[in-house]
Design a protein around this motif. Sequence first.
Motif, mmCIF file in Angstrom:
data_model
loop_
_atom_site.group_PDB
_atom_site.id
_atom_site.type_symbol
_atom_site.label_atom_id
_atom_site.label_comp_id
_atom_site.label_asym_id
_atom_site.label_seq_id
_atom_site.Cartn_x
_atom_site.Cartn_y
_atom_site.Cartn_z
ATOM 1 N N LEU A 56 31.870 6.847 22.885
ATOM 2 C CA LEU A 56 31.930 7.742 24.041
ATOM 3 C C LEU A 56 31.652 6.965 25.323
ATOM 4 C CD1 LEU A 56 32.539 10.686 24.769
ATOM 5 C CD2 LEU A 56 30.090 11.137 24.689
ATOM 6 N N ARG A 57 30.422 6.557 25.533
ATOM 7 C CA ARG A 57 30.041 5.653 26.634
ATOM 8 C C ARG A 57 28.815 4.899 26.142
ATOM 9 N NH1 ARG A 57 30.461 10.586 28.740
ATOM 10 N NH2 ARG A 57 28.217 10.883 28.608
ATOM 11 N N HIS A 64 20.994 11.113 23.530
ATOM 12 C CA HIS A 64 20.871 12.492 23.076
ATOM 13 C C HIS A 64 20.304 12.593 21.670
ATOM 14 C CE1 HIS A 64 23.680 12.699 26.463
ATOM 15 N NE2 HIS A 64 23.104 13.852 26.684
ATOM 16 N N GLU A 105 33.242 -4.760 36.766
ATOM 17 C CA GLU A 105 34.418 -4.877 37.639
ATOM 18 C C GLU A 105 35.493 -5.757 36.997
ATOM 19 O OE1 GLU A 105 33.416 -6.503 41.454
ATOM 20 O OE2 GLU A 105 35.047 -5.421 42.430
ATOM 21 N N ARG A 145 27.866 -2.353 35.491
ATOM 22 C CA ARG A 145 28.103 -2.069 36.922
ATOM 23 C C ARG A 145 27.349 -0.807 37.314
ATOM 24 N NH1 ARG A 145 32.376 0.977 39.272
ATOM 25 N NH2 ARG A 145 33.321 1.050 37.220
ATOM 26 N N VAL B 16 35.502 6.205 42.287
ATOM 27 C CA VAL B 16 34.780 5.349 41.338
ATOM 28 C C VAL B 16 35.769 4.343 40.752
ATOM 29 C CG1 VAL B 16 33.497 5.251 39.166
ATOM 30 C CG2 VAL B 16 33.085 7.125 40.773
ATOM 31 N N LEU B 17 35.394 3.079 40.836
ATOM 32 C CA LEU B 17 36.246 1.986 40.360
ATOM 33 C C LEU B 17 36.582 2.163 38.880
ATOM 34 C CD1 LEU B 17 37.176 -0.767 41.627
ATOM 35 C CD2 LEU B 17 35.171 -1.780 40.509
ATOM 36 N N ASP B 18 37.833 1.906 38.507
ATOM 37 C CA ASP B 18 38.239 2.002 37.098
ATOM 38 C C ASP B 18 38.876 0.683 36.662
ATOM 39 O OD1 ASP B 18 39.175 2.593 34.602
ATOM 40 O OD2 ASP B 18 40.095 4.505 35.163
ATOM 41 N N PRO B 19 38.040 -0.317 36.304
ATOM 42 C CA PRO B 19 38.581 -1.647 35.967
ATOM 43 C C PRO B 19 39.542 -1.611 34.786
ATOM 44 C CG PRO B 19 36.195 -1.730 36.274
ATOM 45 C CD PRO B 19 36.574 -0.279 36.221
ATOM 46 N N GLU B 20 39.318 -0.719 33.828
ATOM 47 C CA GLU B 20 40.217 -0.676 32.670
ATOM 48 C C GLU B 20 41.596 -0.184 33.088
ATOM 49 O OE1 GLU B 20 36.780 -0.005 29.265
ATOM 50 O OE2 GLU B 20 38.265 1.583 29.601
ATOM 51 N N THR B 23 43.362 -2.991 34.867
ATOM 52 C CA THR B 23 43.841 -3.995 33.914
ATOM 53 C C THR B 23 45.090 -3.496 33.197
ATOM 54 O OG1 THR B 23 41.552 -4.696 33.607
ATOM 55 C CG2 THR B 23 43.133 -5.438 31.963
ATOM 56 N N ARG B 66 26.743 18.381 28.954
ATOM 57 C CA ARG B 66 25.621 17.747 28.257
ATOM 58 C C ARG B 66 25.958 16.429 27.602
ATOM 59 N NH1 ARG B 66 22.230 21.846 24.802
ATOM 60 N NH2 ARG B 66 21.091 19.910 24.466
ATOM 61 N N LEU B 67 27.229 16.208 27.267
ATOM 62 C CA LEU B 67 27.529 14.970 26.550
ATOM 63 C C LEU B 67 28.870 14.327 26.923
ATOM 64 C CD1 LEU B 67 26.681 12.932 24.335
ATOM 65 C CD2 LEU B 67 27.908 14.361 22.692
ATOM 66 N N LEU B 68 29.937 15.120 26.926
ATOM 67 C CA LEU B 68 31.266 14.497 27.013
ATOM 68 C C LEU B 68 31.495 13.796 28.347
ATOM 69 C CD1 LEU B 68 33.389 17.280 25.278
ATOM 70 C CD2 LEU B 68 32.400 15.209 24.269
ATOM 71 N N ALA B 69 30.934 14.351 29.418
ATOM 72 C CA ALA B 69 31.077 13.731 30.734
ATOM 73 C C ALA B 69 29.713 13.258 31.221
ATOM 74 C CB ALA B 69 31.657 14.731 31.730
ATOM 75 N N ASN B 70 29.704 12.257 32.065
ATOM 76 C CA ASN B 70 28.482 11.843 32.760
ATOM 77 C C ASN B 70 28.649 12.268 34.219
ATOM 78 O OD1 ASN B 70 26.604 10.493 34.324
ATOM 79 N ND2 ASN B 70 26.547 8.709 32.981
ATOM 80 N N THR B 72 27.308 11.709 36.860
ATOM 81 C CA THR B 72 27.176 10.690 37.908
ATOM 82 C C THR B 72 28.534 10.082 38.260
ATOM 83 O OG1 THR B 72 24.946 10.155 37.175
ATOM 84 C CG2 THR B 72 26.050 8.490 38.501
ATOM 85 N N ILE B 73 29.392 9.944 37.272
ATOM 86 C CA ILE B 73 30.654 9.241 37.522
ATOM 87 C C ILE B 73 31.894 10.060 37.188
ATOM 88 C CG2 ILE B 73 29.754 6.878 37.315
ATOM 89 C CD1 ILE B 73 30.632 6.844 34.399
#
Lengths: 227, 83
Positions: A56-57, A64, A105, A145, B16-20, B23, B66-70, B72-73
């Motif tokens: 996921l991340r 959790h 980056e 980052r 928000v930068l998306d390096p992937e 690329t 709660r989980l799938l997204a953060n 902050t970003i």
Amino acid sequence: MTVAVVQFGGSNCDRDTVQALESLGIEAERVWHEDGLPADVEGIVLPGGFSYGDYLRAGAMAAHSPIMDEVRDAAVAGTPVLGICNGAQIGCEASLTPGAFTTNESARFQCEHVHVRVENADTPWTRQYEEGDVIELPIAHGEGRFEIDDDRLETLEDEGRVLFRYCEADGTVTPEANPNGSKHSIAGVTGEEGDHVAVLMPHPERATLADIGVTDGQGVLEGFRAD
Amino acid sequence: MTGYTATVTVRLKSGVLDPEAETTQQALERLGFELEDLRSADRFEIDLDAASATDARERAEEMAERLLANPTIHDYEVDVTER
């Protein structure tokens, strides 16, 4: 005094961290996350590694897991908590610390020594240093980052919650010395519950034993020494 | 109860930068494709039984929060269809 180094499936810096702490005379033990924190815990490390395979991340799954409720309670009660590398990602995902550590980056995994400048020497993790000191620490991460919205970033800066900033050997902060594109070159920050909670991407435990060569990280781990 | 599929799409907030993604774009350009920009997103398809589409949506939104997204970003959106 026992520092619990929490081991998740996929943690791989837990043994190194215990060894580094013990070399400083700080009692430490590995704690499997399903076993919960020991009753006499007086410090907690969320160590580096690839918990849950970074699914996921990085850090999202571990953040959790049930033991994190205990870690959060301990943090609220004033127990020192340090998140290193994957532990830093876990700390942010668990909202113990602000912001997020996301894809470098370069979009690559980077394993190298870097210099960081001590930004606030008035925390348990930096009191061994002077503000402005430059120390050398290793990094090893693909998602380091530091990202945060600009308003919260300004608040962090104003409140002195930036622990370390990536810099040149002479302490100058430059884009070239920022290995991963972190906002404001931030390498570590203190927590929402106070500066006894902190996270950083570089590895102080890999710069503690004299045999390894660089011992600049000792001061960070000294944060667990009882006053 | 009715069977629904809630599709949760999680993408980086604007700015928000998306390096992937960068690329990936470069790799497509190396293959000779012409493109202006490329954004990536994660999509989760969640099958669940719920009393109503609204109920299914609320549950999927809580999963995203709660989980799938953060937060902050990430931003996220939820789309619900009956199975």
